[in-house]
Design an enzyme around this catalytic site. Structure first.
Site, mmCIF file in Angstrom:
data_model
loop_
_atom_site.group_PDB
_atom_site.id
_atom_site.type_symbol
_atom_site.label_atom_id
_atom_site.label_comp_id
_atom_site.label_asym_id
_atom_site.label_seq_id
_atom_site.Cartn_x
_atom_site.Cartn_y
_atom_site.Cartn_z
ATOM 1 N N PRO B 156 2.496 -3.841 -4.463
ATOM 2 C CA PRO B 156 3.542 -4.856 -4.247
ATOM 3 C C PRO B 156 4.852 -4.500 -4.946
ATOM 4 O O PRO B 156 5.941 -4.663 -4.387
ATOM 5 C CB PRO B 156 2.929 -6.140 -4.832
ATOM 6 N N TYR B 157 4.735 -4.011 -6.156
ATOM 7 C CA TYR B 157 5.928 -3.595 -6.909
ATOM 8 C C TYR B 157 6.670 -2.478 -6.166
ATOM 9 O O TYR B 157 7.896 -2.518 -6.006
ATOM 10 C CB TYR B 157 5.499 -3.129 -8.304
#
Lengths: 232, 254
Positions: B156-157
């Site tokens: 996600p990052y």
């Protein structure tokens, strides 16, 4: 290795026998095996034209309307969990296409428009790609197809460009995550729908997907094909 | 823009780590540096450090994912200093260094990543843009190597860091006619977030530094901050839509 390109005329179809490869010692079975199965296509309704041309099983990504708090997030999680449970396929195509994308300057884009244009596709792409990779069989290929403006035409397409870049990197993450299963993950990007020619390039899109779904590039993963040559 | 007149810069996520380093590096320009953060004690402490380093440190409370909070922060800057010449968006989700398997990421957690990094960029840009037009100013968005190559454990990052690069490229095209520039910096730095990530993944240090040309992480003040200062300066007036890798050559892009 001797290769006879007897069926290259069918290069625009995913079901094509990619190459007729004469057996030779050491040649991986994964390469010799022709693409005989239609891919599993995970896509939104806007991608129905692509789905129709690719054939095969279809898994529709739900039309979720997220508010700024993402209240419908659990519905996406439920869809993802149910989708992951399905049978695996040697080829998976993911196409989370929003309906009728339109350019808008940042100054004219309020928060609800922003959520619709950027955050909803982002969330759906993340869920659909993750599920698609799980559905991909060992040694199989996943190809994502995403809208992406040509770099010099990106003004007004901030949200869409952000999503396209995010999908590119999601694909790279998934390629690494599933590398131990020899799953390869590729991306096709196209400016066609953003440039106002949504139907005129379907043939080229399908051809690019077919190329990446074939078994010819077993050492190739995380590749991005940008269809920069599409007619305007 | 730094160089023409006294700069007035807002830096988000500046209460520690890379954001603090950027704020302190900008202190050398001598103008007001607004430390925007949710945590007042830590933010005020950095503002005091900016003062000590020769700048004018100011703290403003700001939750970058909240439209009202961002509007109030930008308004506070303009009300006190009369203008805003640059915005640096460094804040990231507190979940950034937390490893997670991609299929298991909850939408709640994914939303947190998106809201802080990407919606935060949007909200800051929307509020700041008229002021940046007035000063022919500049914006810098912090991205990451992960925003190029992806990440097994921090998917996600990596995705949101890629998204902000896309924003910068598109906005550079959109804003160029107004004389406003926007660029990205991809740092590889010693920070609390990096320390957390390395603590959570014992193999990370070796993977990051094992083939690093310099064999060390960057220093937020001395290695990363000056790169941002350059991008905000007159020296970079012909640079827009770019991502500068401030990573010691760790991730070669070509």
């Amino acid at each position: 290795m001797r290769v006879r390109c007897s069926e290259l005329a069918a290069l625009d179809a995913v079901r094509l026998r990619v190459l007729t490869v004469m057996p030779s010692a050491g040649l991986d079975e994964a390469i010799r095996r022709p693409m005989s199965e239609s891919p599993l296509v995970i896509g939104t309704r806007a991608a129905s034209g692509l789905v129709a041309q690719l054939g095969g099983e279809t898994c529709e990504v739900p039309a979720v309307a997220l508010d700024s708090a993402w209240s419908a997030g659990p519905a996406i999680e439920e869809w993802r969990a149910a989708t992951i449970e399905g049978p695996r396929a040697s080829g998976v195509v993911v196409a989370v296409w929003p309906e009728s994308p339109r350019p808008v300057a940042l100054a004219d884009q309020d928060l609800s428009q922003w959520v619709s244009a950027m955050e909803v596709p982002f969330a759906l792409w993340f869920a659909a790609l993750g599920a698609g990779a799980e559905r991909c069989a060992d040694g199989g290929q996943l190809v994502a197809v995403v809208d992406r403006a040509d770099p010099k035409d990106a003004a007004g397409w901030g949200a869409e460009t952000a999503v396209a870049d995010a999908v590119t990197v999601m694909s790279r993450s998934l390629a690494e995550i599933h590398r131990h299963r020899s799953v390869r993950v590729h991306l096709v990007t196209s400016p066609a729908r953003l440039a106002g020619s949504p139907n005129g390039t379907m043939h080229e899109l399908v051809g690019a997907v077919a190329l990446l779904l074939s078994n010819r590039g077993r050492a190739i993963t995380s590749t991005v094909l940008h269809l920069s040559g599409v007619p305007r | 823009m730094i160089g023409n007149s006294q700069p007035v810069v807002l830096v988000t996520g500046a209460s520690g780590g890379v954001g603090r380093g950027i704020a302190l590096a900008l202190a050398a320009a001598g103008g007001p540096v607004w430390v925007a953060a949710r945590r007042r004690p830590e933010g005020q402490r950095v503002a005091d450090e900016v003062d000590a380093a020769g700048g004018l440190g100011r703290f403003v409370e700001c939750d970058v994912g909240d439209r009202g909070s961002v509007a109030r922060a930008v308004a506070a800057v303009v009300e006190r200093d009369g203008r805003l010449t640059a915005v640096v968006h460094n804040a990231t989700s507190g979940l950034s260094p937390v490893p997670v398997a991609a299929p298991a990421v909850s939408m709640e957690d994914l939303r947190d990543h998106v809201v802080v990094s990407v919606r935060g960029s949007y909200l800051l840009a929307r509020e700041a843009f008229p002021h940046l037009v007035a000063t022919r100013g500049s914006m810098v968005l912090l991205t990451s190597e992960a925003g190029f190559q992806g990440s097994v454990r921090l998917a996600p990052y990596a995705a949101v860091k890629a998204a902000v690069r896309g924003l910068a490229r598109a906005w550079a095209r959109e804003w160029g006619g107004d004389g406003v520039r926007v660029n990205c910096v991809a740092p590889l730095a010693n920070s609390p977030a990096m320390e957390m990530a390395m603590a959570a993944d014992p193999t990370l240090a070796e993977r990051v530094l094992g083939r690093h040309p310099f064999g060390r992480l960057g220093d937020p003040v001395d290695d990363i901050g000056p790169v941002v200062r350059f991008l905000l300066s007159e020296d970079a007036r012909y640079v827009t839509g770019a991502t500068i890798m401030a990573d010691g050559g760790n991730f070669p892009i070509c």
